[in-house]
Write an enzyme that holds these catalytic residues in place. Structure first.
Site, PDB file in Angstrom:
ATOM      1  N   GLY A 225       3.274   4.875  -2.532  1.00 32.05           N
ATOM      2  CA  GLY A 225       4.665   4.479  -2.699  1.00 32.05           C
ATOM      3  C   GLY A 225       4.785   3.446  -3.795  1.00 32.05           C
ATOM      4  N   GLU A 247      -1.959   3.825  -3.319  1.00 33.99           N
ATOM      5  CA  GLU A 247      -1.639   4.602  -4.527  1.00 33.99           C
ATOM      6  C   GLU A 247      -0.209   4.248  -4.918  1.00 33.99           C
ATOM      7  OE1 GLU A 247      -3.601   6.638  -6.216  1.00 33.99           O
ATOM      8  OE2 GLU A 247      -5.309   6.574  -4.857  1.00 33.99           O
ATOM      9  N   CYS A 281       4.429  10.239 -10.049  1.00 33.85           N
ATOM     10  CA  CYS A 281       3.800   8.944 -10.358  1.00 33.85           C
ATOM     11  C   CYS A 281       3.051   9.023 -11.684  1.00 33.85           C
ATOM     12  CB  CYS A 281       2.877   8.511  -9.229  1.00 33.85           C
ATOM     13  SG  CYS A 281       1.631   9.744  -8.810  1.00 33.85           S
TER      14      CYS A 281
HETATM   15  P1  NAD Z   1       8.545   3.105  -1.188  1.00 36.53           P
HETATM   16  O1  NAD Z   1       7.494   2.092  -1.408  1.00 36.53           O
HETATM   17  O2  NAD Z   1       9.953   2.675  -1.175  1.00 36.53           O
HETATM   18  O3  NAD Z   1       8.320   3.852   0.209  1.00 36.53           O
HETATM   19  C1  NAD Z   1       7.094   4.527   0.505  1.00 36.53           C
HETATM   20  C2  NAD Z   1       6.967   4.646   2.021  1.00 36.53           C
HETATM   21  O4  NAD Z   1       6.784   3.356   2.587  1.00 36.53           O
HETATM   22  C3  NAD Z   1       8.185   5.250   2.716  1.00 36.53           C
HETATM   23  O5  NAD Z   1       7.745   6.134   3.702  1.00 36.53           O
HETATM   24  C4  NAD Z   1       8.849   4.022   3.324  1.00 36.53           C
HETATM   25  O6  NAD Z   1       9.636   4.326   4.463  1.00 36.53           O
HETATM   26  C5  NAD Z   1       7.645   3.193   3.696  1.00 36.53           C
HETATM   27  N1  NAD Z   1       7.868   1.750   3.862  1.00 36.53           N
HETATM   28  C6  NAD Z   1       8.880   0.990   3.363  1.00 36.53           C
HETATM   29  N2  NAD Z   1       8.707  -0.304   3.720  1.00 36.53           N
HETATM   30  C7  NAD Z   1       7.559  -0.365   4.444  1.00 36.53           C
HETATM   31  C8  NAD Z   1       6.842  -1.422   5.075  1.00 36.53           C
HETATM   32  N3  NAD Z   1       7.259  -2.686   5.024  1.00 36.53           N
HETATM   33  N4  NAD Z   1       5.687  -1.117   5.708  1.00 36.53           N
HETATM   34  C9  NAD Z   1       5.231   0.137   5.752  1.00 36.53           C
HETATM   35  N5  NAD Z   1       5.879   1.188   5.190  1.00 36.53           N
HETATM   36  C10 NAD Z   1       7.026   0.941   4.535  1.00 36.53           C
HETATM   37  O7  NAD Z   1       8.290   4.231  -2.284  1.00 36.53           O
HETATM   38  P2  NAD Z   1       9.181   5.524  -2.594  1.00 36.53           P
HETATM   39  O8  NAD Z   1      10.424   5.088  -3.282  1.00 36.53           O
HETATM   40  O9  NAD Z   1       9.290   6.363  -1.372  1.00 36.53           O
HETATM   41  O10 NAD Z   1       8.237   6.322  -3.622  1.00 36.53           O
HETATM   42  C11 NAD Z   1       8.294   6.180  -5.013  1.00 36.53           C
HETATM   43  C12 NAD Z   1       7.109   5.385  -5.515  1.00 36.53           C
HETATM   44  O11 NAD Z   1       5.904   6.009  -5.119  1.00 36.53           O
HETATM   45  C13 NAD Z   1       7.023   5.291  -7.028  1.00 36.53           C
HETATM   46  O12 NAD Z   1       6.747   3.981  -7.396  1.00 36.53           O
HETATM   47  C14 NAD Z   1       5.856   6.202  -7.379  1.00 36.53           C
HETATM   48  O13 NAD Z   1       5.190   5.869  -8.580  1.00 36.53           O
HETATM   49  C15 NAD Z   1       4.985   6.021  -6.195  1.00 36.53           C
HETATM   50  N6  NAD Z   1       4.042   7.130  -6.069  1.00 36.53           N
HETATM   51  C16 NAD Z   1       2.726   6.901  -6.365  1.00 36.53           C
HETATM   52  C17 NAD Z   1       1.811   7.948  -6.293  1.00 36.53           C
HETATM   53  C18 NAD Z   1       0.347   7.733  -6.626  1.00 36.53           C
HETATM   54  O14 NAD Z   1      -0.445   8.597  -6.327  1.00 36.53           O
HETATM   55  N7  NAD Z   1      -0.026   6.618  -7.227  1.00 36.53           N
HETATM   56  C19 NAD Z   1       2.243   9.211  -5.910  1.00 36.53           C
HETATM   57  C20 NAD Z   1       3.582   9.408  -5.619  1.00 36.53           C
HETATM   58  C21 NAD Z   1       4.482   8.352  -5.694  1.00 36.53           C
END
Ligand code: NAD
Length: 517
Positions: A225, A247, A281
Site C-alpha cells: 500500500g 511493498e 506501483c
Molecule cells: P493504503 O496505504 O491507503 O491502503 C492499503 C491497505 O491498508 C488497505 O487495505 C487499507 O484499508 C489498509 N490500511 C489503512 N490504514 C491501515 C492501518 N492503520 N493499519 C493497517 N492497515 C491499514 O494504500 P492504497 O491507496 O490502497 O494503495 C495504493 C498504494 O499502494 C500506492 O502508493 C501504490 O504505489 C502502492 N502499491 C505498492 C505496490 C508494491 O508492490 N510496491 C503494489 C501495489 C500498490
C-alpha cells in the site's frame, strides 16, 4: 454480486456494512461487513486452530490444492476478470493479462518451488565444537500470516501474496482494500471449492481499522500500500516484534538515450504509463529523454496517447483504458496536472477528468516540466506521463535518483552494455533495459523497494517464500561420548593445547602455550 459466502456476518450479525462501487459507472455492486477487532480476533483463533493440519499435509498435499486452484482460475476466467473489472473499473485485458495470468502462474510456481526453496539445508561448519555432528537449517511456517492489500490489483497485490504464504504451510488472513474486496472473496470461494481446509484462508473485510486489528493478531505481516500507511504498519509490527514485509509506493523513471529505438521506447512509455489507468506501483511515472530524440519521442508518444480508447469496460477489446479506482486518487492526479500547468508545463493530450459518471481522468501527456513539480516528485498513480528533456545520461541518472522512491526504473538504448552500466547506477529495486514492468512476471526474480520510501523486503524468488517462515537450526549428535573434551574440570594441559589450536586456526602460526597456573 453477492459476497455473503465468506463474510463472517453470521458470527456477529450487527456489523456495519460498506457499499462497494463500480468506479467506472458509480453502480453499487455489493456490500461487505466492516469487521471489528473482536471479529478479527475470532478469525485469528480459527486460523490458528486450522494451521497445524494444513502444515501437516506437507508440500505435496498443499500443492494438490494449489494446482487445483490454478485450474479453477482458468475454468472461471471470465467470472474472475469480470469481478476484478467491476470493482476496479480496469479494462478487460488489464484484468486478464496482469491479474488472472499472474494468479494462475503463481499457483503453479509456488506449488512447484515451495519444496525446493524451503528444503532442509545441510550446513557445514568450521567450528571445532561441532565436528562430526549433523547441522541442518530448516524453514518452518511462521503460523498465521496477515496480508493487507491495496485497491489497484486485487488479485496480484492482495491475494497474490497469500499464495506463497499458504504454500509454506501457514494460515492466512487477508485484509483486502475496502474499495476492492470482491476478488478476495471470490478467491476464498475458489479455494474452498478446491479443497482447502476450513479456516486456512480467511478474508477480513473492512477499513483501515480492520487492517490494524489484523496486524495485532498475526505472526507476520505482508503489507502492500502507500508509504504513509506502510510506515504505521512497520511501527506497529516493531512494537509487536513480528516480521513485516512492506511493498510501498513508487515514482518510476524511464530514461531514453539518443541511440534508443525511439518507436519501442514510445510504445513502452505509453503502454506502461497508461496500463491499468496508470495505477500500478511500477508504472512509468516520469520520463527523461536525451535532446537529439526528444521531439521525435514526444511526437510519437502524443499520437499514440491520442489514439487510446478510454471508457467503461464491456468485455474483450472494448476499451484500452478504463476508469480510475479510488475516488481520492482522481483529486491527486488533477492536483499534479494543475500544479504542472501553473508552473509552466504544457498539456499535449488530456489533462481533465473526462466523463462525469464514475471516477475518471484522461490519459495525459505533460511536457516542459521541471523537477520541482509535484508530477515529477510525488507518486501520481494515474494516467499521466510527464516528459523532460535532458542533456546526457549523467543528468538522467542524477534525476532518476533524485527521489524518495526506488521501486523500478527503465533505460532505453541500443547499446545494451551501456544500458546495464546505467541500470547499475540507479537506486531502484529492479531496473530493466529496453523493457519495463515485465520483470514482475518472472516469479524467480525478487521484486521490492530499493529505497525505504518504496518498502522493506521483497516478494518473489527464494526470499518471497522464506519470509513466511521461521528458520530453525538443528544440531544432531549421533556418535558421542559421555563427556566432551572442553567440559569441566578445566586443566592447564588441555587449555595449553586449546591455546595452540586456536592460534593455529586463526593465525596459521604455531604458538607457545603459557601456563595458566
Ligand atoms: P493504503 O496505504 O491507503 O491502503 C492499503 C491497505 O491498508 C488497505 O487495505 C487499507 O484499508 C489498509 N490500511 C489503512 N490504514 C491501515 C492501518 N492503520 N493499519 C493497517 N492497515 C491499514 O494504500 P492504497 O491507496 O490502497 O494503495 C495504493 C498504494 O499502494 C500506492 O502508493 C501504490 O504505489 C502502492 N502499491 C505498492 C505496490 C508494491 O508492490 N510496491 C503494489 C501495489 C500498490
Amino acid at each position: 454480486m453477492s459476497n455473503t459466502a465468506h463474510a463472517p456476518t453470521d458470527t456477529l450479525p450487527n456489523s456495519e456494512m460498506i457499499a462497494v462501487e463500480n468506479p467506472a459507472t458509480g453502480e453499487i455492486i455489493g456490500h461487505i461487513p466492516d469487521l471489528t477487532p473482536e471479529q478479527v480476533a475470532d478469525l485469528a483463533r480459527r486460523a490458528r486452530a486450522a494451521q497445524p493440519g494444513w502444515e501437516a499435509l506437507g508440500y505435496h498435499g498443499r500443492a494438490r490444492v494449489l494446482r487445483r486452484m490454478q485450474r479453477w482460475l482458468m475454468d472461471n476466467a471470465d467470472r474472475v476478470i469480470t469481478t476484478i473489472s467491476a470493482e476496479t473499473g480496469k479494462a478487460y485485458e488489464d484484468a486478464q493479462m496482469a491479474e488472472l495470468a499472474y494468479g494462475a502462474q503463481a499457483f503453479g510456481f509456488w506449488a512447484e518451488n515451495a519444496p525446493k526453496y524451503l528444503a532442509d539445508e545441510k550446513i557445514r561448519s568450521s567450528s571445532l565444537f561441532v565436528k562430526g555432528k549433523r547441522l541442518t537449517l530448516r524453514y518452518r511456517p511462521i503460523g498465521v500470516v496477515g496480508v493487507i492489500g491495496p485497491w489497484n490489483y486485487p488479485l496480484v497485490n492482495s491475494f497474490g501474496d497469500c499464495i506463497p504464504a499458504l504454500a509454506a504451510g501457514n494460515s492466512v488472513i487477508l485484509k483486502p482494500s475496502e474499495y476492492t474486496p470482491m476478488t478476495s472473496l471470490l478467491m476464498a470461494d475458489g479455494l474452498a471449492a478446491c479443497g482447502l481446509p476450513d479456516d486456512v484462508f480467511l478474508v477480513a473485510t473492512g477499513r483501515g481499522a480492520t487492517g490494524a486489528a489484523v496486524l495485532d493478531e498475526v505472526d507476520m505481516i505482508m503489507f502492500t500500500g502507500s508509504t504513509a500507511t506502510g510506515r504505521k504498519v512497520g511501527i506497529r509490527a516493531a512494537e509487536r516484534l513480528i516480521p513485516a514485509s512492506l511493498e510501498l509506493g513508487g515514482k518510476d523513471p524511464m530514461i531514453v538515450l539518443a541511440d534508443a529505438d525511439v518507436e519501442r521506447a514510445a510504445n513502452h512509455a505509453v503502454y506502461y504509463s497508461m496500463f491499468n489507468c496508470g495505477q500500478t506501483c511500477i508504472s512509468i511515472e516520469r520520463c527523461y529523454v536525451e535532446a537529439p530524440v526528444y521531439d521525435d519521442f514526444v511526437a510519437r508518444v502524443t499520437a499514440k496517447t491520442r489514439a487510446l480508447r478510454q471508457g467503461v469496460p464491456n468485455g474483450p477489446g472494448s476499451v484500452d483504458v478504463g476508469s480510475m479506482t479510488f475516488p481520492p486518487q482522481v483529486e491527486i492526479v488533477e492536483r499534479h496536472v494543475e500544479d504542472a500547468r501553473q508552473r509552466g508545463a504544457r498539456v499535449l493530450v488530456g489533462g481533465h477528468r473526462g466523463r462525469a459518471d464514475g471516477h475518471w481522468f484522461e490519459p495525459t501527456i505533460l511536457v516542459d516540466v521541471d523537477h520541482d513539480m509535484a508530477c515529477m516528485r510525488e507518486e501520481t498513480f494515474g494516467p499521466t506521463l510527464p516528459i523532460m528533456r535532458i542533456t546526457d545520461a549523467d543528468e538522467a541518472i542524477r534525476l532518476a535518483n533524485d527521489s524518495e522512491y526506488g521501486l523500478c526504473a527503465s533505460v532505453f538504448t541500443r547499446d545494451a552494455a551501456r544500458g546495464e552500466a546505467i541500470a547499475r547506477q540507479i537506486k531502484a529495486g529492479s531496473v530493466t533495459v529496453n523493457d519495463a514492468l515485465v520483470n514482475y512476471t518472472a516469479l524467480e526474480l525478487p521484486m521490492g523497494g530499493g529505497k525505504p520510501g518504496s518498502g522493506v523486503g521483497y516478494r518473489h524468488g527464494v526470499g518471497g517464500i522464506r519470509k513466511y517462515c521461521r528458520q530453525q537450526s538443528l544440531l544432531i549428535s549421533r556418535i558421542h561420548g559421555h563427556r566432551d573434551v572442553h567440559m569441566h574440570p578445566y586443566n592447564a594441559t588441555r587449555t595449553g593445547l586449546f591455546t595452540r589450536v586456536l592460534a593455529l586456526l586463526n593465525r596459521g602460526l604455531p604458538a607457545r602455550s603459557r601456563r595458566a597456573d
